[in-house]
Motif scaffolding. Structure first.
Motif, PDB file in Angstrom:
ATOM      1  N   UNK A  92       0.824  -1.212   0.000  1.00  0.00           N
ATOM      2  CA  UNK A  92       0.000   0.000   0.000  1.00  0.00           C
ATOM      3  C   UNK A  92       0.860   1.265   0.000  1.00  0.00           C
ATOM      4  N   UNK A  93       2.037   1.202   0.639  1.00  0.00           N
ATOM      5  CA  UNK A  93       2.923   2.370   0.668  1.00  0.00           C
ATOM      6  C   UNK A  93       3.877   2.423  -0.525  1.00  0.00           C
ATOM      7  N   UNK A  94       4.379   1.254  -0.953  1.00  0.00           N
ATOM      8  CA  UNK A  94       5.377   1.246  -2.026  1.00  0.00           C
ATOM      9  C   UNK A  94       4.757   1.149  -3.416  1.00  0.00           C
ATOM     10  N   UNK A  95       3.502   0.697  -3.485  1.00  0.00           N
ATOM     11  CA  UNK A  95       2.808   0.485  -4.768  1.00  0.00           C
ATOM     12  C   UNK A  95       3.544  -0.516  -5.649  1.00  0.00           C
ATOM     13  N   UNK A  96       4.256  -1.452  -5.023  1.00  0.00           N
ATOM     14  CA  UNK A  96       4.965  -2.468  -5.792  1.00  0.00           C
ATOM     15  C   UNK A  96       5.016  -3.777  -5.003  1.00  0.00           C
ATOM     16  N   UNK A  97       5.270  -4.846  -5.736  1.00  0.00           N
ATOM     17  CA  UNK A  97       5.395  -6.158  -5.126  1.00  0.00           C
ATOM     18  C   UNK A  97       6.814  -6.342  -4.614  1.00  0.00           C
ATOM     19  N   UNK A  98       6.979  -7.070  -3.513  1.00  0.00           N
ATOM     20  CA  UNK A  98       8.331  -7.317  -3.012  1.00  0.00           C
ATOM     21  C   UNK A  98       9.019  -8.425  -3.803  1.00  0.00           C
ATOM     22  N   UNK A  99      10.340  -8.419  -3.781  1.00  0.00           N
ATOM     23  CA  UNK A  99      11.103  -9.561  -4.254  1.00  0.00           C
ATOM     24  C   UNK A  99      11.084 -10.551  -3.092  1.00  0.00           C
ATOM     25  N   UNK A 100      10.516 -11.729  -3.315  1.00  0.00           N
ATOM     26  CA  UNK A 100      10.291 -12.677  -2.218  1.00  0.00           C
ATOM     27  C   UNK A 100      11.593 -13.066  -1.524  1.00  0.00           C
ATOM     28  N   UNK A 101      12.633 -13.365  -2.283  1.00  0.00           N
ATOM     29  CA  UNK A 101      13.885 -13.793  -1.654  1.00  0.00           C
ATOM     30  C   UNK A 101      14.511 -12.666  -0.821  1.00  0.00           C
ATOM     31  N   UNK A 102      14.461 -11.445  -1.331  1.00  0.00           N
ATOM     32  CA  UNK A 102      14.983 -10.313  -0.554  1.00  0.00           C
ATOM     33  C   UNK A 102      14.173 -10.110   0.729  1.00  0.00           C
ATOM     34  N   UNK A 103      12.867 -10.254   0.620  1.00  0.00           N
ATOM     35  CA  UNK A 103      11.990 -10.088   1.781  1.00  0.00           C
ATOM     36  C   UNK A 103      12.272 -11.175   2.824  1.00  0.00           C
ATOM     37  N   UNK A 104      12.453 -12.392   2.381  1.00  0.00           N
ATOM     38  CA  UNK A 104      12.769 -13.485   3.310  1.00  0.00           C
ATOM     39  C   UNK A 104      14.133 -13.249   3.959  1.00  0.00           C
ATOM     40  N   UNK A 105      15.091 -12.728   3.194  1.00  0.00           N
ATOM     41  CA  UNK A 105      16.405 -12.392   3.776  1.00  0.00           C
ATOM     42  C   UNK A 105      16.254 -11.391   4.920  1.00  0.00           C
ATOM     43  N   UNK A 106      15.449 -10.354   4.709  1.00  0.00           N
ATOM     44  CA  UNK A 106      15.219  -9.339   5.745  1.00  0.00           C
ATOM     45  C   UNK A 106      14.555  -9.968   6.968  1.00  0.00           C
ATOM     46  N   UNK A 107      13.541 -10.803   6.735  1.00  0.00           N
ATOM     47  CA  UNK A 107      12.843 -11.456   7.845  1.00  0.00           C
ATOM     48  C   UNK A 107      13.786 -12.364   8.644  1.00  0.00           C
ATOM     49  N   UNK A 108      14.615 -13.123   7.952  1.00  0.00           N
ATOM     50  CA  UNK A 108      15.552 -14.020   8.641  1.00  0.00           C
ATOM     51  C   UNK A 108      16.599 -13.232   9.429  1.00  0.00           C
ATOM     52  N   UNK A 109      17.055 -12.120   8.869  1.00  0.00           N
ATOM     53  CA  UNK A 109      18.025 -11.278   9.589  1.00  0.00           C
ATOM     54  C   UNK A 109      17.391 -10.724  10.865  1.00  0.00           C
ATOM     55  N   UNK A 110      16.153 -10.237  10.774  1.00  0.00           N
ATOM     56  CA  UNK A 110      15.447  -9.752  11.969  1.00  0.00           C
ATOM     57  C   UNK A 110      15.322 -10.854  13.011  1.00  0.00           C
ATOM     58  N   UNK A 111      14.958 -12.032  12.551  1.00  0.00           N
ATOM     59  CA  UNK A 111      14.763 -13.148  13.468  1.00  0.00           C
ATOM     60  C   UNK A 111      16.078 -13.576  14.120  1.00  0.00           C
ATOM     61  N   UNK A 112      17.147 -13.621  13.351  1.00  0.00           N
ATOM     62  CA  UNK A 112      18.457 -13.988  13.901  1.00  0.00           C
ATOM     63  C   UNK A 112      18.955 -12.944  14.902  1.00  0.00           C
ATOM     64  N   UNK A 113      18.760 -11.658  14.564  1.00  0.00           N
ATOM     65  CA  UNK A 113      19.152 -10.590  15.493  1.00  0.00           C
ATOM     66  C   UNK A 113      18.357 -10.683  16.793  1.00  0.00           C
ATOM     67  N   UNK A 114      17.066 -10.982  16.653  1.00  0.00           N
ATOM     68  CA  UNK A 114      16.187 -11.107  17.827  1.00  0.00           C
ATOM     69  C   UNK A 114      16.626 -12.293  18.691  1.00  0.00           C
ATOM     70  N   UNK A 115      16.933 -13.415  18.038  1.00  0.00           N
ATOM     71  CA  UNK A 115      17.341 -14.619  18.772  1.00  0.00           C
ATOM     72  C   UNK A 115      18.653 -14.400  19.534  1.00  0.00           C
ATOM     73  N   UNK A 116      19.558 -13.655  18.912  1.00  0.00           N
ATOM     74  CA  UNK A 116      20.863 -13.455  19.538  1.00  0.00           C
ATOM     75  C   UNK A 116      20.829 -12.388  20.640  1.00  0.00           C
ATOM     76  N   UNK A 117      19.721 -11.672  20.719  1.00  0.00           N
ATOM     77  CA  UNK A 117      19.558 -10.700  21.782  1.00  0.00           C
ATOM     78  C   UNK A 117      20.076  -9.368  21.401  1.00  0.00           C
TER      79      UNK A 117
END
Length: 149
Positions: free
Chosen positions: A124-149
């Motif tokens: 709704x904000x970007x008016x474009x579709x995400x690149x799925x692999x890039x989006x998953x990379x961002x999600x995994x990085x957030x999750x790994x950072x969260x797990x490591x504290x």
């Protein structure tokens, strides 16, 4: 006092356009379902590969404080409980919104729980579709950072 510890499971919420919410739109709803399925499979696969606890939820609802509008036949319209004149269509037409919810569990008995909500992608904000692999990379990085504290 004990250090707060993280709960076992983080959640990825995906709000997306559905076939029911296309009355005033020309969106191809199959494109939304295909994108959701591709993203969900990729997230779950990558999460298993790196042994990270993660769940994916689609169209979880507008959140606390909203309920279905009893005066509208469509199941897409909600009203705000504390302000009945305020309406919301959910899922929103054209939406492909991805949010990471990282819950925290307090170390103390009976202490309140809180969670951190991180918007990761908004069509709704970007008016474009995400690149799925890039989006998953961002999600995994957030999750790994969260797990490591």
């Amino acid at each position: 006092m004990e250090e707060p510890r993280r709960s076992a499971v983080a959640t990825v919420e995906i709000e997306h356009q559905t076939a029911e919410s296309t009355f005033h739109t020309r969106y191809e709803h199959t494109k939304y379902f295909d994108a959701v399925n591709k993203l969900k499979q990729s997230i779950e696969s990558r999460g298993r590969d790196v042994c990270l606890p993660l769940q994916v939820v689609t169209n979880p609802g507008p959140g606390r404080g909203w309920r279905l509008d009893p005066y509208i036949a469509s199941k897409d319209y909600y009203i705000k409980v504390c302000s009945p004149g305020t309406r919301l269509c959910y899922p929103r037409p054209g939406a492909f919104e991805v949010t990471m919810v990282l819950p925290w569990v307090s170390g103390g008995v009976g202490a309140p729980r809180a969670s951190m909500r991180i918007p990761v992608w908004s069509k709704l904000k970007t008016h474009s579709w995400p690149d799925v692999e890039d989006l998953v990379d961002v999600l995994m990085k957030l999750l790994l950072d969260w797990q490591s504290g």
